[in-house]
Design a protein around this motif. Structure first.
Motif, PDB file in Angstrom:
ATOM      1  N   ALA A  31      22.845 -11.689  55.677  1.00 38.05           N
ATOM      2  CA  ALA A  31      23.651 -10.504  55.386  1.00 38.05           C
ATOM      3  C   ALA A  31      25.106 -10.880  55.114  1.00 38.05           C
ATOM      4  CB  ALA A  31      23.573  -9.513  56.549  1.00 38.05           C
ATOM      5  N   ILE A  32      25.618 -11.828  55.858  1.00 37.30           N
ATOM      6  CA  ILE A  32      26.988 -12.293  55.633  1.00 37.30           C
ATOM      7  C   ILE A  32      27.106 -12.979  54.275  1.00 37.30           C
ATOM      8  CG2 ILE A  32      28.693 -14.025  56.356  1.00 37.30           C
ATOM      9  CD1 ILE A  32      27.965 -13.396  59.237  1.00 37.30           C
ATOM     10  N   ALA A  33      26.126 -13.817  53.958  1.00 35.07           N
ATOM     11  CA  ALA A  33      26.186 -14.606  52.725  1.00 35.07           C
ATOM     12  C   ALA A  33      25.874 -13.788  51.477  1.00 35.07           C
ATOM     13  CB  ALA A  33      25.223 -15.796  52.822  1.00 35.07           C
ATOM     14  N   ARG A  34      24.910 -12.869  51.559  1.00 31.38           N
ATOM     15  CA  ARG A  34      24.445 -12.199  50.347  1.00 31.38           C
ATOM     16  C   ARG A  34      24.339 -10.684  50.453  1.00 31.38           C
ATOM     17  NH1 ARG A  34      22.535 -16.951  51.317  1.00 31.38           N
ATOM     18  NH2 ARG A  34      22.733 -18.534  49.703  1.00 31.38           N
ATOM     19  N   GLY A  35      24.860 -10.126  51.523  1.00 32.64           N
ATOM     20  CA  GLY A  35      24.901  -8.681  51.647  1.00 32.64           C
ATOM     21  C   GLY A  35      23.717  -8.100  52.404  1.00 32.64           C
ATOM     22  N   PHE A  36      23.794  -6.779  52.630  1.00 36.50           N
ATOM     23  CA  PHE A  36      22.768  -6.095  53.410  1.00 36.50           C
ATOM     24  C   PHE A  36      21.364  -6.214  52.812  1.00 36.50           C
ATOM     25  CE2 PHE A  36      20.239  -2.372  54.540  1.00 36.50           C
ATOM     26  CZ  PHE A  36      20.296  -2.420  55.928  1.00 36.50           C
ATOM     27  N   PRO A  37      21.202  -6.107  51.466  1.00 42.36           N
ATOM     28  CA  PRO A  37      19.844  -6.223  50.906  1.00 42.36           C
ATOM     29  C   PRO A  37      19.147  -7.523  51.295  1.00 42.36           C
ATOM     30  CG  PRO A  37      21.317  -5.317  49.260  1.00 42.36           C
ATOM     31  CD  PRO A  37      22.184  -5.759  50.406  1.00 42.36           C
ATOM     32  N   ALA A  38      19.902  -8.638  51.284  1.00 39.12           N
ATOM     33  CA  ALA A  38      19.302  -9.920  51.674  1.00 39.12           C
ATOM     34  C   ALA A  38      18.937  -9.909  53.153  1.00 39.12           C
ATOM     35  CB  ALA A  38      20.266 -11.065  51.378  1.00 39.12           C
ATOM     36  N   GLY A  39      19.814  -9.331  53.980  1.00 37.42           N
ATOM     37  CA  GLY A  39      19.509  -9.237  55.401  1.00 37.42           C
ATOM     38  C   GLY A  39      18.284  -8.377  55.648  1.00 37.42           C
ATOM     39  N   PHE A  40      18.168  -7.281  54.896  1.00 37.90           N
ATOM     40  CA  PHE A  40      17.017  -6.398  55.084  1.00 37.90           C
ATOM     41  C   PHE A  40      15.733  -7.055  54.588  1.00 37.90           C
ATOM     42  CE2 PHE A  40      14.370  -2.592  54.316  1.00 37.90           C
ATOM     43  CZ  PHE A  40      14.474  -2.018  55.576  1.00 37.90           C
ATOM     44  N   THR A 166      20.889  -2.903  62.180  1.00 38.27           N
ATOM     45  CA  THR A 166      22.238  -2.735  62.712  1.00 38.27           C
ATOM     46  C   THR A 166      23.007  -4.044  62.647  1.00 38.27           C
ATOM     47  OG1 THR A 166      21.475  -0.996  64.217  1.00 38.27           O
ATOM     48  CG2 THR A 166      23.587  -2.037  64.726  1.00 38.27           C
ATOM     49  N   TYR A 167      22.350  -5.130  63.060  1.00 36.32           N
ATOM     50  CA  TYR A 167      22.973  -6.448  62.961  1.00 36.32           C
ATOM     51  C   TYR A 167      23.320  -6.769  61.504  1.00 36.32           C
ATOM     52  CZ  TYR A 167      22.169  -8.155  67.753  1.00 36.32           C
ATOM     53  OH  TYR A 167      22.234  -8.368  69.126  1.00 36.32           O
ATOM     54  N   ALA A 168      22.396  -6.481  60.588  1.00 38.29           N
ATOM     55  CA  ALA A 168      22.605  -6.788  59.168  1.00 38.29           C
ATOM     56  C   ALA A 168      23.769  -5.989  58.599  1.00 38.29           C
ATOM     57  CB  ALA A 168      21.329  -6.499  58.381  1.00 38.29           C
ATOM     58  N   ALA A 169      23.876  -4.715  58.958  1.00 41.83           N
ATOM     59  CA  ALA A 169      24.946  -3.864  58.443  1.00 41.83           C
ATOM     60  C   ALA A 169      26.319  -4.366  58.905  1.00 41.83           C
ATOM     61  CB  ALA A 169      24.728  -2.421  58.900  1.00 41.83           C
ATOM     62  N   ILE A 170      26.405  -4.730  60.180  1.00 39.48           N
ATOM     63  CA  ILE A 170      27.667  -5.246  60.720  1.00 39.48           C
ATOM     64  C   ILE A 170      28.028  -6.570  60.057  1.00 39.48           C
ATOM     65  CG2 ILE A 170      28.800  -6.133  62.795  1.00 39.48           C
ATOM     66  CD1 ILE A 170      27.093  -4.139  64.405  1.00 39.48           C
ATOM     67  N   ALA A 171      27.049  -7.455  59.913  1.00 40.48           N
ATOM     68  CA  ALA A 171      27.288  -8.767  59.307  1.00 40.48           C
ATOM     69  C   ALA A 171      27.677  -8.625  57.838  1.00 40.48           C
ATOM     70  CB  ALA A 171      26.043  -9.639  59.441  1.00 40.48           C
ATOM     71  N   ALA A 172      27.010  -7.711  57.122  1.00 37.43           N
ATOM     72  CA  ALA A 172      27.307  -7.519  55.705  1.00 37.43           C
ATOM     73  C   ALA A 172      28.731  -7.013  55.502  1.00 37.43           C
ATOM     74  CB  ALA A 172      26.318  -6.539  55.092  1.00 37.43           C
ATOM     75  N   ARG A 173      29.186  -6.144  56.389  1.00 36.11           N
ATOM     76  CA  ARG A 173      30.559  -5.630  56.299  1.00 36.11           C
ATOM     77  C   ARG A 173      31.569  -6.772  56.432  1.00 36.11           C
ATOM     78  NH1 ARG A 173      32.984  -0.693  56.845  1.00 36.11           N
ATOM     79  NH2 ARG A 173      30.954   0.289  57.271  1.00 36.11           N
ATOM     80  N   GLY A 174      31.295  -7.678  57.364  1.00 37.91           N
ATOM     81  CA  GLY A 174      32.174  -8.831  57.505  1.00 37.91           C
ATOM     82  C   GLY A 174      32.053  -9.779  56.330  1.00 37.91           C
ATOM     83  N   GLY A 175      30.846  -9.856  55.744  1.00 35.87           N
ATOM     84  CA  GLY A 175      30.629 -10.762  54.621  1.00 35.87           C
ATOM     85  C   GLY A 175      31.394 -10.366  53.375  1.00 35.87           C
ATOM     86  N   ARG A 176      31.709  -9.073  53.214  1.00 38.07           N
ATOM     87  CA  ARG A 176      32.447  -8.628  52.029  1.00 38.07           C
ATOM     88  C   ARG A 176      33.841  -9.236  51.995  1.00 38.07           C
ATOM     89  NH1 ARG A 176      30.781  -3.346  53.765  1.00 38.07           N
ATOM     90  NH2 ARG A 176      28.753  -2.801  52.871  1.00 38.07           N
ATOM     91  N   VAL A 177      34.405  -9.492  53.165  1.00 36.20           N
ATOM     92  CA  VAL A 177      35.736 -10.092  53.245  1.00 36.20           C
ATOM     93  C   VAL A 177      35.715 -11.510  52.683  1.00 36.20           C
ATOM     94  CG1 VAL A 177      37.595 -10.756  54.823  1.00 36.20           C
ATOM     95  CG2 VAL A 177      36.251  -8.701  55.265  1.00 36.20           C
TER      96      VAL A 177
END
Length: 209
Positions: A31-40, A166-177
């Motif tokens: 999720a951090i590297a490629r966004g929420f879709p990848a995490g999901f 929930t973990y993926a959403a939080i990680a994806a938000r940080g990954g956008r930075v």
């Protein structure tokens, strides 16, 4: 199945899902590297792996697999080697993340869904957990044993999806930075390190855990 027994099972499922482990690390890293879709996608692969274990547990084969030292070790080390390889490869190619990216077809074995599936299937603790947990909540004297297993399986999958999402959403938000430039390089390195940690953790799992 009595409501109070089912609620106790729900609580255990959420507790097991919330506890950081290979699935959480892999989901967060993608999720951090490629966004929420990848995490999901990792989450969906993980749930397919869970479904396989539910079927194995229902068929009574989980105890056989856990009892076999050879099968347990082979499963454990194959999964650990796969994840460590992916982690090292991700770190090696991290600098490319700072360059303009073109659409690339990802090999099936590197797709987040496949990573989630293989990670879960290679996690022996899942066999131990579900194999030990299911019999405690199933009334084998009843006529609806299959229905009980279905309810427990669906409940476990839903709980896991909620927590991991929930973990993926939080990680994806940080990954956008860290989406572009030098920070993207560190994003890839973090993702690779997470994969290596997951692989290392799997390799240390013991049958008596």
């Amino acid at each position: 199945m009595p409501l109070e027994l089912w609620l106790a099972y729900v609580a255990l499922c959420f507790l097991f899902a919330v506890t950081p482990g290979p699935a959480v690390l892999l989901t967060s890293g993608q999720a951090i590297a490629r966004g929420f879709p990848a995490g999901f996608a990792v989450i969906l692969g993980t749930q397919l792996g869970n479904l396989v274990y539910f079927v194995i547990s229902a068929a009574g084969l989980g105890a056989v697999l856990v009892a076999s030292e050879t099968a347990f070790s082979a499963l454990k080390y194959a999964g650990a080697a796969y994840l460590i390889y992916l982690g090292l490869r991700t770190i090696k190619t991290a600098k490319a993340a700072a360059l303009p990216q073109e659409a690339e077809r990802v090999p099936v074995w590197r797709h987040p869904f496949m990573q989630g599936l293989l990670n879960q299937l290679a996690n022996p603790k899942s066999i131990l957990f579900w194999g030990a947990l299911f019999p405690q909540f199933v009334n084998f004297r009843a006529d609806n044993v299959a229905v009980q297993f279905a309810i427990l399986s669906i409940t476990g999958i839903i709980a896991d999806i909620i927590v991991l999402s929930t973990y993926a959403a939080i990680a994806a938000r940080g990954g956008r930075v860290m989406a572009t430039g030098p920070l993207a390089v560190w994003r890839e390195r973090f993702s690779g390190a997470a994969l290596i940690i997951v692989g290392g953790a799997l390799s240390l799992v013991k049958r008596t855990a």
